[in-house]
Design a protein around this motif. Structure first.
Motif, PDB file in Angstrom:
ATOM      1  N   GLN A   1       1.034  -1.297   0.151  1.00  0.00           N
ATOM      2  CA  GLN A   1      -0.014  -0.052   0.004  1.00  0.00           C
ATOM      3  C   GLN A   1       0.851   1.044  -0.038  1.00  0.00           C
ATOM      4  O   GLN A   1       0.526   2.136  -0.826  1.00  0.00           O
ATOM      5  N   ARG A   2       1.838   1.429   0.690  1.00  0.00           N
ATOM      6  CA  ARG A   2       2.954   2.429   0.799  1.00  0.00           C
ATOM      7  C   ARG A   2       3.557   2.784  -0.185  1.00  0.00           C
ATOM      8  O   ARG A   2       3.540   3.905  -0.858  1.00  0.00           O
ATOM      9  N   HIS A   3       3.960   1.842  -1.112  1.00  0.00           N
ATOM     10  CA  HIS A   3       4.893   1.915  -2.300  1.00  0.00           C
ATOM     11  C   HIS A   3       4.013   1.670  -3.676  1.00  0.00           C
ATOM     12  O   HIS A   3       4.556   1.741  -4.748  1.00  0.00           O
ATOM     13  N   ASN A   4       2.622   1.236  -3.540  1.00  0.00           N
ATOM     14  CA  ASN A   4       1.905   1.063  -4.429  1.00  0.00           C
ATOM     15  C   ASN A   4       2.454  -0.015  -5.606  1.00  0.00           C
ATOM     16  O   ASN A   4       2.805   0.201  -6.843  1.00  0.00           O
ATOM     17  N   THR A   5       3.116  -1.173  -4.913  1.00  0.00           N
ATOM     18  CA  THR A   5       3.832  -2.354  -5.728  1.00  0.00           C
ATOM     19  C   THR A   5       2.959  -3.022  -6.732  1.00  0.00           C
ATOM     20  O   THR A   5       1.863  -3.410  -6.413  1.00  0.00           O
ATOM     21  N   SER A   6       3.637  -3.271  -7.931  1.00  0.00           N
ATOM     22  CA  SER A   6       3.271  -4.373  -8.651  1.00  0.00           C
ATOM     23  C   SER A   6       3.191  -5.641  -8.045  1.00  0.00           C
ATOM     24  O   SER A   6       3.906  -5.945  -6.786  1.00  0.00           O
ATOM     25  N   PRO A   7       2.334  -6.661  -8.569  1.00  0.00           N
ATOM     26  CA  PRO A   7       2.615  -8.091  -7.867  1.00  0.00           C
ATOM     27  C   PRO A   7       3.949  -8.782  -7.839  1.00  0.00           C
ATOM     28  O   PRO A   7       4.201  -8.959  -6.714  1.00  0.00           O
ATOM     29  N   VAL A   8       4.750  -8.540  -8.872  1.00  0.00           N
ATOM     30  CA  VAL A   8       5.931  -9.062  -8.708  1.00  0.00           C
ATOM     31  C   VAL A   8       6.841  -8.333  -7.811  1.00  0.00           C
ATOM     32  O   VAL A   8       7.650  -8.940  -7.078  1.00  0.00           O
ATOM     33  N   ALA A   9       6.752  -7.038  -7.765  1.00  0.00           N
ATOM     34  CA  ALA A   9       7.576  -6.005  -6.850  1.00  0.00           C
ATOM     35  C   ALA A   9       7.033  -6.579  -5.252  1.00  0.00           C
ATOM     36  O   ALA A   9       7.901  -6.506  -4.301  1.00  0.00           O
ATOM     37  N   THR A  10       5.925  -6.595  -5.064  1.00  0.00           N
ATOM     38  CA  THR A  10       5.301  -7.217  -3.735  1.00  0.00           C
ATOM     39  C   THR A  10       5.902  -8.360  -3.285  1.00  0.00           C
ATOM     40  O   THR A  10       6.358  -8.397  -2.174  1.00  0.00           O
TER      41      THR A  10
ATOM     42  N   GLU B   1       6.883  -0.425  -9.667  1.00  0.00           N
ATOM     43  CA  GLU B   1       5.782  -0.693 -10.670  1.00  0.00           C
ATOM     44  C   GLU B   1       6.298  -1.686 -11.966  1.00  0.00           C
ATOM     45  O   GLU B   1       5.351  -1.924 -12.719  1.00  0.00           O
ATOM     46  N   VAL B   2       7.318  -2.483 -11.603  1.00  0.00           N
ATOM     47  CA  VAL B   2       7.806  -3.599 -12.739  1.00  0.00           C
ATOM     48  C   VAL B   2       6.557  -4.319 -12.732  1.00  0.00           C
ATOM     49  O   VAL B   2       6.051  -4.771 -11.860  1.00  0.00           O
ATOM     50  N   MET B   3       6.483  -4.803 -14.181  1.00  0.00           N
ATOM     51  CA  MET B   3       5.526  -5.860 -14.504  1.00  0.00           C
ATOM     52  C   MET B   3       6.286  -6.964 -15.460  1.00  0.00           C
ATOM     53  O   MET B   3       6.831  -6.287 -16.380  1.00  0.00           O
ATOM     54  N   LEU B   4       5.977  -8.113 -15.307  1.00  0.00           N
ATOM     55  CA  LEU B   4       6.783  -9.242 -15.855  1.00  0.00           C
ATOM     56  C   LEU B   4       5.465 -10.071 -16.183  1.00  0.00           C
ATOM     57  O   LEU B   4       4.902 -10.528 -15.080  1.00  0.00           O
ATOM     58  N   PRO B   5       5.694 -11.038 -17.201  1.00  0.00           N
ATOM     59  CA  PRO B   5       4.813 -12.006 -17.426  1.00  0.00           C
ATOM     60  C   PRO B   5       5.217 -13.299 -16.340  1.00  0.00           C
ATOM     61  O   PRO B   5       6.306 -13.325 -15.995  1.00  0.00           O
ATOM     62  N   PRO B   6       4.203 -13.987 -15.907  1.00  0.00           N
ATOM     63  CA  PRO B   6       4.446 -15.126 -15.007  1.00  0.00           C
ATOM     64  C   PRO B   6       5.458 -15.982 -15.516  1.00  0.00           C
ATOM     65  O   PRO B   6       5.688 -16.081 -16.735  1.00  0.00           O
ATOM     66  N   LYS B   7       6.145 -16.749 -14.735  1.00  0.00           N
ATOM     67  CA  LYS B   7       7.189 -17.839 -15.015  1.00  0.00           C
ATOM     68  C   LYS B   7       6.765 -19.154 -14.466  1.00  0.00           C
ATOM     69  O   LYS B   7       6.663 -19.193 -13.135  1.00  0.00           O
ATOM     70  N   ASN B   8       6.368 -20.234 -15.343  1.00  0.00           N
ATOM     71  CA  ASN B   8       5.926 -21.591 -14.634  1.00  0.00           C
ATOM     72  C   ASN B   8       4.817 -21.274 -13.810  1.00  0.00           C
ATOM     73  O   ASN B   8       4.640 -21.953 -12.818  1.00  0.00           O
ATOM     74  N   GLY B   9       3.859 -20.407 -14.314  1.00  0.00           N
ATOM     75  CA  GLY B   9       2.707 -20.111 -13.599  1.00  0.00           C
ATOM     76  C   GLY B   9       2.939 -19.283 -12.025  1.00  0.00           C
ATOM     77  O   GLY B   9       2.017 -19.152 -11.255  1.00  0.00           O
ATOM     78  N   LYS B  10       4.142 -18.728 -11.828  1.00  0.00           N
ATOM     79  CA  LYS B  10       4.550 -18.022 -10.744  1.00  0.00           C
ATOM     80  C   LYS B  10       5.069 -16.808 -11.216  1.00  0.00           C
ATOM     81  O   LYS B  10       5.530 -16.538 -12.024  1.00  0.00           O
ATOM     82  N   LEU B  11       5.025 -15.805 -10.211  1.00  0.00           N
ATOM     83  CA  LEU B  11       5.399 -14.438 -10.337  1.00  0.00           C
ATOM     84  C   LEU B  11       6.910 -14.567 -10.395  1.00  0.00           C
ATOM     85  O   LEU B  11       7.669 -15.350  -9.588  1.00  0.00           O
TER      86      LEU B  11
ATOM     87  N   VAL C   1      10.006 -13.635  -9.769  1.00  0.00           N
ATOM     88  CA  VAL C   1      10.946 -12.675  -8.857  1.00  0.00           C
ATOM     89  C   VAL C   1      12.268 -12.385  -9.494  1.00  0.00           C
ATOM     90  O   VAL C   1      12.822 -11.776  -9.600  1.00  0.00           O
ATOM     91  N   GLY C   2      12.779 -13.567  -9.919  1.00  0.00           N
ATOM     92  CA  GLY C   2      14.064 -13.827 -10.456  1.00  0.00           C
ATOM     93  C   GLY C   2      14.430 -12.862 -11.558  1.00  0.00           C
ATOM     94  O   GLY C   2      15.678 -12.541 -11.580  1.00  0.00           O
ATOM     95  N   GLY C   3      13.380 -13.217 -12.549  1.00  0.00           N
ATOM     96  CA  GLY C   3      13.435 -12.023 -13.732  1.00  0.00           C
ATOM     97  C   GLY C   3      13.518 -10.815 -13.495  1.00  0.00           C
ATOM     98  O   GLY C   3      14.157  -9.884 -13.983  1.00  0.00           O
ATOM     99  N   ALA C   4      12.681 -10.257 -12.174  1.00  0.00           N
ATOM    100  CA  ALA C   4      12.479  -8.827 -11.837  1.00  0.00           C
ATOM    101  C   ALA C   4      13.856  -8.502 -11.261  1.00  0.00           C
ATOM    102  O   ALA C   4      14.372  -7.413 -11.556  1.00  0.00           O
ATOM    103  N   VAL C   5      14.437  -9.271 -10.417  1.00  0.00           N
ATOM    104  CA  VAL C   5      15.783  -9.021  -9.609  1.00  0.00           C
ATOM    105  C   VAL C   5      16.928  -8.841 -10.595  1.00  0.00           C
ATOM    106  O   VAL C   5      17.877  -8.176 -10.501  1.00  0.00           O
ATOM    107  N   GLY C   6      17.025  -9.908 -11.306  1.00  0.00           N
ATOM    108  CA  GLY C   6      18.049 -10.154 -12.352  1.00  0.00           C
ATOM    109  C   GLY C   6      19.607 -10.759 -11.780  1.00  0.00           C
ATOM    110  O   GLY C   6      19.615 -11.300 -10.579  1.00  0.00           O
TER     111      GLY C   6
END
Length: 291
Positions: free
Chosen positions: A31-40, A95-105, A107-112
């Motif tokens: 709520q504070r940061h208005n994060t996207s699902p993968v950022a959350t 606000e980063v948005m990425l397509p799911p990987k193997n049906g899951k958020l 996170v690894g792709g978002a972090v790099g």
């Protein structure tokens, strides 16, 4: 249900464990940061780990900082925690948005690819600092690797954040288990065996189980002894006075330019996104005080 951390030992102190439920903490951060699902999910995992690692510290004034710097689109994560279960943090690009990987958020792709840095300020002359590469960028595995390589403590870390369809947090939490130097081979084997039985942190929490029950699974057959529980929360100790230091740090020349513009300025705290307004008159006072 309130968020809390459980601390425990097993096998006559040969192994110690921490488990936490952190739904409210992660939802507050969302709520504070208005994060996207993968950022959350990414920030929530690191906040949960930070809360448990903070609870490992001994002194009231000890502070822990976890920094992840990767080449992914989330542009890094920073979390700080104290020894009382208070934790705060932010993502570089919430606000980063990425397509799911193997049906899951993903996170690894978002972090790099990148580095994990752990800084412990325990009131000594220099803070302790340890750094390792990110082995999976999924955060739990990276912390497991950090403990083994930087602190020479064989550990296992599990973290999870499950989102609702409306992008609020359904459940969140995690565990950290660590072997003591005198742990016997049969104890280590039993813990490894128990770990294989564990489906996932979020599946256990989703079923309504508590952190105590998570530790019961991990330490099955080893004589679980819960030592204590403590509340944990997303908490930021920022204030207008503290944020003023950030204003001072930009330099007198820049502050003077703002005064000449004749406009009030707004400064946001990185950690909790609270906005603080400074009028032209207040900026003039800041310049006077910084002489």
């Amino acid at each position: 249900m309130e968020d809390y951390i459980v601390r425990a030992t097993a096998a006559d102190g040969q192994v110690r464990g921490f488990a936490a439920t952190t739904r409210q903490m992660v939802e507050t951060a969302r709520q504070r940061h208005n994060t996207s699902p993968v950022a959350t999910a990414a920030l929530g995992r690191l906040l949960s780990a930070g809360a448990m690692m903070g609870s490992m510290m001994k002194n009231d004034t000890d502070m822990l900082t976890l920094q992840i710097r990767g080449d992914g689109p989330i542009e890094g994560l920073t979390v700080t925690a104290d020894s009382h279960g208070n934790v705060k943090g932010y993502a570089g690009n919430p606000e980063v948005m990425l397509p799911p990987k193997n049906g899951k958020l993903d996170v690894g792709g978002a972090v790099g690819i990148g580095l994990l840095k752990v800084i412990k300020d325990m009131g000594l002359k220099e803070p302790y600092s340890g750094q390792t590469i990110l082995v999976s960028s999924e955060i739990a595995e990276d912390l497991t690797y950090y403990f083994a390589n930087s602190e020479q403590v064989p550990s296992s870390v599990g973290l999870g954040v499950l989102m609702e369809k409306d992008n609020t947090v359904d459940c969140a939490g995690g565990f950290i288990i660590q072997m003591m130097p005198f742990a016997q081979e049969k104890t280590i084997c039993k813990v490894e065996e128990n770990l294989k039985k564990l489906s996932s942190v979020t599946s256990i929490l989703k079923q309504g189980h508590m952190p105590e029950e998570l530790l019961e699974i991990l330490f099955e057959g080893l004589g679980l002894e819960i030592t204590d529980t403590m509340p944990t929360q997303f908490y930021c100790n920022c204030s207008k006075e503290r944020v003023e230091q950030a204003v001072v740090s930009i330099g007198r020349k820049e502050i003077q330019a703002m005064i000449e513009d004749g406009e009030d300025i707004e400064v946001k705290c990185h950690f909790c996104n609270t906005a603080y307004k400074y009028t032209v008159e207040e900026l003039k006072e800041i310049i006077k005080r910084s002489k």
